[in-house]
Design an enzyme around this catalytic site. Sequence first.
Site, PDB file in Angstrom:
ATOM      1  N   HIS A   1      14.451 117.990 -11.381  1.00 23.14           N
ATOM      2  CA  HIS A   1      13.220 118.648 -10.934  1.00 23.14           C
ATOM      3  C   HIS A   1      13.214 118.723  -9.416  1.00 23.14           C
ATOM      4  O   HIS A   1      13.914 117.968  -8.734  1.00 23.14           O
ATOM      5  CB  HIS A   1      11.986 117.883 -11.427  1.00 23.14           C
ATOM      6  CG  HIS A   1      11.920 116.474 -10.923  1.00 23.14           C
ATOM      7  ND1 HIS A   1      12.609 115.440 -11.514  1.00 23.14           N
ATOM      8  CD2 HIS A   1      11.283 115.925  -9.855  1.00 23.14           C
ATOM      9  CE1 HIS A   1      12.387 114.324 -10.852  1.00 23.14           C
ATOM     10  NE2 HIS A   1      11.594 114.589  -9.828  1.00 23.14           N
TER      11      HIS A   1
ATOM     12  N   TYR B   1      17.252 111.108 -13.053  1.00 18.50           N
ATOM     13  CA  TYR B   1      17.312 109.716 -12.590  1.00 18.50           C
ATOM     14  C   TYR B   1      16.413 108.836 -13.443  1.00 18.50           C
ATOM     15  O   TYR B   1      15.419 109.297 -14.006  1.00 18.50           O
ATOM     16  CB  TYR B   1      16.947 109.611 -11.102  1.00 18.50           C
ATOM     17  CG  TYR B   1      15.572 110.087 -10.715  1.00 18.50           C
ATOM     18  CD1 TYR B   1      14.458 109.277 -10.852  1.00 18.50           C
ATOM     19  CD2 TYR B   1      15.399 111.355 -10.170  1.00 18.50           C
ATOM     20  CE1 TYR B   1      13.206 109.712 -10.474  1.00 18.50           C
ATOM     21  CE2 TYR B   1      14.145 111.810  -9.789  1.00 18.50           C
ATOM     22  CZ  TYR B   1      13.053 110.974  -9.942  1.00 18.50           C
ATOM     23  OH  TYR B   1      11.808 111.413  -9.571  1.00 18.50           O
TER      24      TYR B   1
ATOM     25  N   TYR C   1      17.404 109.867  -4.222  1.00 19.43           N
ATOM     26  CA  TYR C   1      16.632 110.350  -3.081  1.00 19.43           C
ATOM     27  C   TYR C   1      17.056 109.621  -1.818  1.00 19.43           C
ATOM     28  O   TYR C   1      17.484 108.464  -1.867  1.00 19.43           O
ATOM     29  CB  TYR C   1      15.134 110.089  -3.283  1.00 19.43           C
ATOM     30  CG  TYR C   1      14.455 110.986  -4.282  1.00 19.43           C
ATOM     31  CD1 TYR C   1      14.018 112.255  -3.916  1.00 19.43           C
ATOM     32  CD2 TYR C   1      14.221 110.566  -5.590  1.00 19.43           C
ATOM     33  CE1 TYR C   1      13.376 113.080  -4.822  1.00 19.43           C
ATOM     34  CE2 TYR C   1      13.581 111.386  -6.494  1.00 19.43           C
ATOM     35  CZ  TYR C   1      13.161 112.645  -6.114  1.00 19.43           C
ATOM     36  OH  TYR C   1      12.530 113.456  -7.021  1.00 19.43           O
TER      37      TYR C   1
ATOM     38  N   ARG D   1      13.900 110.833 -15.750  1.00 21.62           N
ATOM     39  CA  ARG D   1      13.243 112.071 -15.344  1.00 21.62           C
ATOM     40  C   ARG D   1      14.236 113.225 -15.421  1.00 21.62           C
ATOM     41  O   ARG D   1      15.387 113.090 -15.009  1.00 21.62           O
ATOM     42  CB  ARG D   1      12.707 111.964 -13.912  1.00 21.62           C
ATOM     43  CG  ARG D   1      11.644 110.895 -13.767  1.00 21.62           C
ATOM     44  CD  ARG D   1      10.370 111.433 -13.159  1.00 21.62           C
ATOM     45  NE  ARG D   1       9.855 112.600 -13.810  1.00 21.62           N
ATOM     46  CZ  ARG D   1       9.274 113.632 -13.193  1.00 21.62           C
ATOM     47  NH1 ARG D   1       9.168 113.620 -11.889  1.00 21.62           N
ATOM     48  NH2 ARG D   1       8.822 114.669 -13.870  1.00 21.62           N
TER      49      ARG D   1
ATOM     50  N   HIS E   1      10.385 118.885  -6.163  1.00 20.73           N
ATOM     51  CA  HIS E   1       8.979 118.695  -5.780  1.00 20.73           C
ATOM     52  C   HIS E   1       8.587 119.745  -4.737  1.00 20.73           C
ATOM     53  O   HIS E   1       9.355 120.039  -3.817  1.00 20.73           O
ATOM     54  CB  HIS E   1       8.779 117.319  -5.146  1.00 20.73           C
ATOM     55  CG  HIS E   1       9.020 116.169  -6.080  1.00 20.73           C
ATOM     56  ND1 HIS E   1       8.009 115.513  -6.732  1.00 20.73           N
ATOM     57  CD2 HIS E   1      10.173 115.554  -6.456  1.00 20.73           C
ATOM     58  CE1 HIS E   1       8.513 114.531  -7.472  1.00 20.73           C
ATOM     59  NE2 HIS E   1       9.830 114.541  -7.321  1.00 20.73           N
TER      60      HIS E   1
HETATM   61 FE   LIG Z   1      11.158 113.170  -8.305  1.00 20.16          FE
END
Ligand SMILES: [Fe+2]
Length: 239
Positions: free
Chosen positions: A162, A142, A103, A159, A164
């Site tokens: 995905h 990640y 991110y 994770r 958000h």
């Molecule tokens: Fe996330």
Amino acid sequence: MPTVIQPRDERTQPSRIVAGYPQTPLRNPAQPLVRRAPTLSELTGPLDAAKRLKLLGADIAGHGEKQAIGQLIHLRVKVLDEDGAPVGGAMVEVWQANGAGRYIHPNDDDHAPVDANFYGAARILTDPTGAFELRTVKPGAYPVRLVTHPVRPTSGWWRPPHVHFSVFGKVWLSRLVTQMYFDGEPLNAMDPILNAVPDPAARGRLLAKLVPPTGDPHNALVYEHRIVLRGRDATPAQP
Ligand SMILES: [Fe+2]
């Protein structure tokens, strides 16, 4: 029909405390909720949210010759209300990791590389049919760092890919913060956040479906997804 606060459906909404994920007690109330009547602002707002907040483009896969690294995908999403009617004019905020699972955020100091051509966020309005489209790259998985382990290595929990979403429906009571996953990803079965939703059918409503290639003009893989803001078929929240 007047807007009412619906009781939380414990089978189709995620457990407040997720085993193995120590952040969840910090994000959920420790005391039972207090029922109260909704206020006028909750029943009529948000008003003109799109005029107060700048929209950000629906193409975040890079521009011109500068393409983000990763698998180009095209998300076709429909936002619906509890009756299956389209929610036009809903403001949708989107954020996701880049193709390597990183991110653009100060809290993310993972080893995965930053992509200079990928910022990873958008703010879009649904059209009158409740639809919006996003051209992006498929986010990478990640590793999750737990509160109890502030430095690497992580717990070993990764994770799954995905995206958000934060959706502002017609009123505050139809605001939804959720995540969208990719059907068929092996990591889906091991993700404590996705599997915090007890009902398998409700979990299935969090999965985007790959559409057979039909000559998408962007030459991207196309995924379709539905977000239902309220009611029996509501998309589960995924904070
Ligand atoms: Fe996330």
